[in-house]
Design a protein around this motif. Structure first.
Motif, short mmCIF file in Angstrom:
data_model
loop_
_atom_site.label_atom_id
_atom_site.label_comp_id
_atom_site.label_asym_id
_atom_site.label_seq_id
_atom_site.Cartn_x
_atom_site.Cartn_y
_atom_site.Cartn_z
N LEU A 25 0.84 -1.19 0.00
CA LEU A 25 0.00 0.00 0.00
C LEU A 25 0.89 1.26 0.00
O LEU A 25 1.77 1.39 0.84
N PRO A 26 0.64 2.21 -0.91
CA PRO A 26 1.45 3.43 -0.95
C PRO A 26 0.90 4.52 -0.04
O PRO A 26 0.60 5.63 -0.47
N TYR A 27 0.75 4.18 1.23
CA TYR A 27 0.19 5.11 2.19
C TYR A 27 0.78 4.79 3.54
O TYR A 27 1.00 3.62 3.86
N TYR A 28 1.00 5.79 4.36
CA TYR A 28 1.72 5.59 5.62
C TYR A 28 0.89 4.94 6.72
O TYR A 28 1.41 4.65 7.79
N ARG A 29 -0.37 4.70 6.47
CA ARG A 29 -1.25 4.01 7.42
C ARG A 29 -2.00 2.93 6.65
O ARG A 29 -2.12 2.99 5.43
N GLY A 30 -2.55 1.97 7.34
CA GLY A 30 -3.40 0.99 6.68
C GLY A 30 -4.73 1.63 6.30
O GLY A 30 -5.11 2.68 6.83
N LEU A 31 -5.42 1.00 5.36
CA LEU A 31 -6.74 1.49 4.94
C LEU A 31 -7.71 0.32 4.86
O LEU A 31 -7.32 -0.81 4.52
N GLY A 32 -8.98 0.60 5.15
CA GLY A 32 -10.01 -0.37 4.89
C GLY A 32 -10.08 -0.62 3.39
O GLY A 32 -9.83 0.28 2.59
N LEU A 33 -10.40 -1.85 3.00
CA LEU A 33 -10.39 -2.17 1.58
C LEU A 33 -11.38 -1.33 0.78
O LEU A 33 -11.15 -1.05 -0.39
N SER A 34 -12.47 -0.90 1.40
CA SER A 34 -13.43 -0.06 0.67
C SER A 34 -12.84 1.30 0.31
O SER A 34 -13.39 2.01 -0.53
N ARG A 74 -8.73 -4.99 5.92
CA ARG A 74 -7.81 -3.87 5.71
C ARG A 74 -6.62 -4.30 4.88
O ARG A 74 -6.30 -5.48 4.79
N TRP A 75 -5.93 -3.30 4.34
CA TRP A 75 -4.61 -3.47 3.76
C TRP A 75 -3.71 -2.65 4.65
O TRP A 75 -3.74 -1.42 4.65
N ASN A 76 -2.92 -3.30 5.47
CA ASN A 76 -2.13 -2.64 6.49
C ASN A 76 -0.83 -2.08 5.93
O ASN A 76 -0.30 -2.58 4.94
N PHE A 77 -0.31 -1.07 6.59
CA PHE A 77 0.96 -0.48 6.20
C PHE A 77 2.04 -1.56 6.17
O PHE A 77 2.19 -2.33 7.11
N GLY A 78 2.78 -1.64 5.08
CA GLY A 78 3.87 -2.59 4.94
C GLY A 78 3.45 -4.00 4.56
O GLY A 78 4.28 -4.83 4.22
N GLU A 79 2.17 -4.28 4.63
CA GLU A 79 1.67 -5.63 4.33
C GLU A 79 1.77 -5.90 2.83
O GLU A 79 1.43 -5.06 2.01
#
Length: 125
Positions: A25-34, A74-79
């Motif tokens: 994920l290109p974001y510094y926090r995880g995000l919900g898949l939606s 979710r898609w977690n940071f670094g996952e």
């Protein structure tokens, strides 16, 4: 900065019905898949249709349309998520130009960012 880390090195493989690779994920926090609005895959200049992209994380696989209503995963940071592209015959062994673009919806941003990574990757014979 994180765009360079989106495509995981040495993860390209042929799978039943196409090819797959690992992505971050290109974001510094995880995000919900939606909140992941789109994932675009292009290989050697050929854009894979949205309906032919699959996203897998922690043993669950989704189409991009299904992800729009997934509020409990979710898609977690670094996952590392497995991104599969349906393509008859998969890819030939050798070098390929792989492009990954991810569009996220982040509540506090007044725009919807799309982050892109392009890498030359090799598929082993």
């Amino acid at each position: 900065m994180m765009d360079k880390l989106m495509i995981v090195e040495d993860s390209l493989e042929n799978v039943d019905g196409g090819f797959a690779f690992l992505g971050r994920l290109p974001y510094y926090r995880g995000l919900g898949l939606s909140m992941v609005e789109d994932i675009q895959v292009t290989i050697d200049g050929e854009k894979i249709a949205r309906e032919d992209v699959r996203f897998s994380v922690r043993g669950k696989t989704y189409t991009l349309d299904e992800m729009e209503t997934v509020y409990d995963d979710r898609w977690n940071f670094g996952e590392k998520a497995k991104i599969t592209a349906l393509k008859a015959g998969g890819l030939a062994p050798g070098q390929h130009k792989l492009e990954l673009a991810v569009r996220n919806r982040v509540s506090y941003l007044p725009f919807v960012p799309t982050t892109k990574c392009v890498k030359e990757v090799a598929l082993a014979a």
